[in-house]
Enzyme design. Structure first.
Site, PDB file in Angstrom:
ATOM      1  CG  ASP A 159      -1.350   8.751   2.136  1.00 23.29           C
ATOM      2  OD1 ASP A 159      -0.432   8.569   3.305  1.00 23.29           O
ATOM      3  OD2 ASP A 159      -2.349   9.276   1.642  1.00 23.29           O
ATOM      4  CG  ASP A 162      -1.818   1.793   1.811  1.00 23.15           C
ATOM      5  OD1 ASP A 162      -2.473   1.983   0.605  1.00 23.15           O
ATOM      6  OD2 ASP A 162      -1.355   2.252   2.778  1.00 23.15           O
TER       7      ASP A 162
HETATM    8 MG   LIG Z   1      -3.013   3.475   3.225  1.00 25.31          MG
END
Ligand SMILES: [Mg+2]
Length: 254
Positions: free
Chosen positions: A12, A10
């Site tokens: 952010d 992932d």
């Molecule tokens: Mg995230």
């Protein structure tokens, strides 16, 4: 700890927080890179192109090529292409979505579409939403890149794609096929891109409700890292826990 042959990661809250890089994450990527372990970044962000995202990571000093970026828009375009090969699409979205559709040869139309695909569109308006509602009622397949209702910003929460999907869903009574996390489609697509099996791959992310659930859905082991949304305490209260839960990515390759 098992040796995984591929990583899905992932962005952010995992690699960076807003405009700030997470130092441990940069080291983590350097380790993957140095050991020749394949990885892909998987993002629900449908507005950015893979080029935009690769550039953003490179500016943080993180190794990333355009080929290593998998977006919900790319996965949505691939899904449409394989399930509805001749489909003409009405798209609400930004360049990240329209480029992805064009890339796989899907014609984008304003009238009589076979598919309605929705991603975040910061130029959205009544006419677009009205048309989406009408086309879905006329029988067009309804798809959405990602279901995020709200997006955190410095000023507070702002509407995400999910808020607009709900609007169309409420009007038409039709639920869209969602491609991004927490659904498995984007994860399956990333595995295909990398040529890896679910059993040998691990999903890394900060958000239990998106990253970890999507990884579990797709049959991957999961690594939760507490540099973003979900705390270690919150993880302890879950019925289905991630395979691993750690404070920062520095702990992983120790
Ligand atoms: Mg995230």
């Amino acid at each position: 700890m098992k040796n995984y042959s591929a990583y899905l990661i992932d962005l952010d809250g995992t690699m960076y927080r807003g405009k700030e890089v997470i130092a441990e994450a940069r080291q983590f990527i350097e380790h993957l890179q140095a050991n020749g372990i394949p990885y892909r970044y998987v993002t629900n962000n449908s507005s950015r192109t893979p080029e935009d995202t690769a550039k953003k990571l490179q500016n943080f000093g993180i190794e990333a090529s355009v080929e290593q970026i998998v977006t919900a828009s790319m996965a949505a375009a691939a899904h449409i292409k394989s399930h509805f090969p001749e489909a003409r699409a009405f798209a609400i979205g930004e360049r990240g979505l329209t480029d992805a559709l064009k890339e796989v040869g899907i014609e984008i139309v304003e009238e009589s579409p076979d598919v309605v695909i929705m991603g975040i569109d910061r130029e959205n308006n009544y006419k677009k939403l009205r048309n989406a509602c009408l086309y879905v009622q006329q029988g067009a397949e309804f798809l959405a890149t990602n279901p995020d209702i709200k997006v955190p910003t410095e000023k507070g929460l702002v509407p995400g794609n999910g808020a607009f999907i709900k609007l169309v869903e409420n009007v038409t009574g039709v639920e869209p096929t969602v491609i991004g996390k927490p659904k498995r489609h984007m994860i399956d697509f990333a595995l295909e891109q990398i040529g890896a099996n679910a059993e040998d791959t691990i999903m890394v992310g900060d958000n239990y409700d998106t990253d970890i659930l999507a990884g579990m859905e797709a049959g991957l082991d999961t690594l939760h890292v507490h540099t973003g949304v979900t705390t270690l305490d919150e993880i302890k209260n879950k019925d289905r826990r991630p395979t691993y839960s750690i404070e920062t990515l520095e702990e992983w390759f120790k």
